[in-house]
Scaffold this active site. Structure first.
Site, PDB file in Angstrom:
ATOM      1  CB  CYS A  66      -1.038  -0.060   1.068  1.00  0.00           C
ATOM      2  SG  CYS A  66      -2.223   1.270   1.025  1.00  0.00           S
ATOM      3  CD  GLU A 125      -1.211  -5.449   5.560  1.00  0.00           C
ATOM      4  OE1 GLU A 125      -1.558  -4.520   5.865  1.00  0.00           O
ATOM      5  OE2 GLU A 125      -0.874  -6.064   4.356  1.00  0.00           O
ATOM      6  CG  HIS A 180      -3.391  -3.315   3.345  1.00  0.00           C
ATOM      7  ND1 HIS A 180      -2.497  -2.453   4.073  1.00  0.00           N
ATOM      8  CD2 HIS A 180      -4.365  -2.032   2.667  1.00  0.00           C
ATOM      9  CE1 HIS A 180      -2.695  -1.437   3.984  1.00  0.00           C
ATOM     10  NE2 HIS A 180      -3.491  -1.082   3.049  1.00  0.00           N
TER      11      HIS A 180
END
Length: 237
Positions: free
Chosen positions: A113, A217, A215
């Site tokens: 990001c 993660e 994202h």
């Protein structure tokens, strides 16, 4: 032997309720866990003066630059527009130095990001300060209100890219940004876009630098493709 993966810290600009201290450095747990599950050892990198960056990188095998606040447009030679969000110039200076030094030392980098945006700017690219205000066309909803671990739009991935080998094409991703990459430096290329044309991923020819606008993660626990991003990055270190 497990690889040491440095993760640049975000900065909490307020005072914490625990230690009543401002400018606390922190790393989201989901990023830490993503590195661990992918086989790496996460190492937190505090925001330090740029003169100290070379020392931070001496023993690291790879670098992850995660999400965070907007990038200060001054680093692109621009004045701020009204739609610009919170910035942290000190973090920008640190991460720009981190990216440039890692590239010079041939240390692989993964951007997430804001990480994609700061990598782009550090190497000579530019950003839209705000998609709604500046993008020349109709845009998707890139700042989702759905829970962060849920995907909301698709991205198309170029087939002759390392990213395609990791996650394939027509990938369903989450989206939490209002800035985006506008121009890409000569050392990088665009490898994924959303259906509105917004750039969603960039990488170098050897994928030693790779960055995505979404994202992973937040998604890797439910989506093996997103975990593959971390695994393949660590394999490149």
């Amino acid at each position: 032997m497990s690889k040491l993966i440095g993760i640049s810290s975000d900065v909490y600009l307020g005072a914490t309720s625990i230690i009543n201290q401002r400018l606390m450095n922190f790393i989201p747990h989901s990023t830490i866990d993503g590195v661990i599950f992918a086989g790496g050892i996460p190492v937190g990198l505090p925001n330090v003066p740029k003169e100290s960056v070379n020392g931070l990188l001496e023993r690291l095998d790879g670098i992850i630059v995660p999400g965070g606040p907007d990038v200060d447009p001054n680093f692109m030679g621009e004045e701020p527009i009204p739609e610009l969000g919170i910035t942290n110039r000190s973090r920008d200076i640190f991460e720009i130095a981190l990216v440039r030094t890692a590239v010079a030392k041939h240390i692989p980098i993964l951007g997430i990001c804001r990480g994609a945006q700061i990598i782009d700017v550090a190497l000579g690219g530019s950003l839209y300060q705000d998609l709604k205000a500046q993008y020349p066309g109709k845009v998707l909803k890139h700042n989702q209100e759905a829970p962060g671990n849920q995907p909301t739009h698709f991205v198309s991935v170029i087939h002759n890219s390392a990213l395609f080998k990791s996650i394939g094409d027509n990938v369903f991703v989450n989206s939490r940004h209002h800035q985006a990459i506008k121009s890409v430096p000569s050392d990088l290329r665009i490898v994924a876009k959303a259906s509105d044309g917004v750039i969603e991923a960039i990488e170098s020819d050897d994928a030693s630098v790779q960055a995505v606008q979404w994202h992973p993660e937040n998604m890797w626990e439910d989506d093996s493709k997103q975990l593959a991003l971390f695994k393949d990055f660590i394999d490149r270190t």
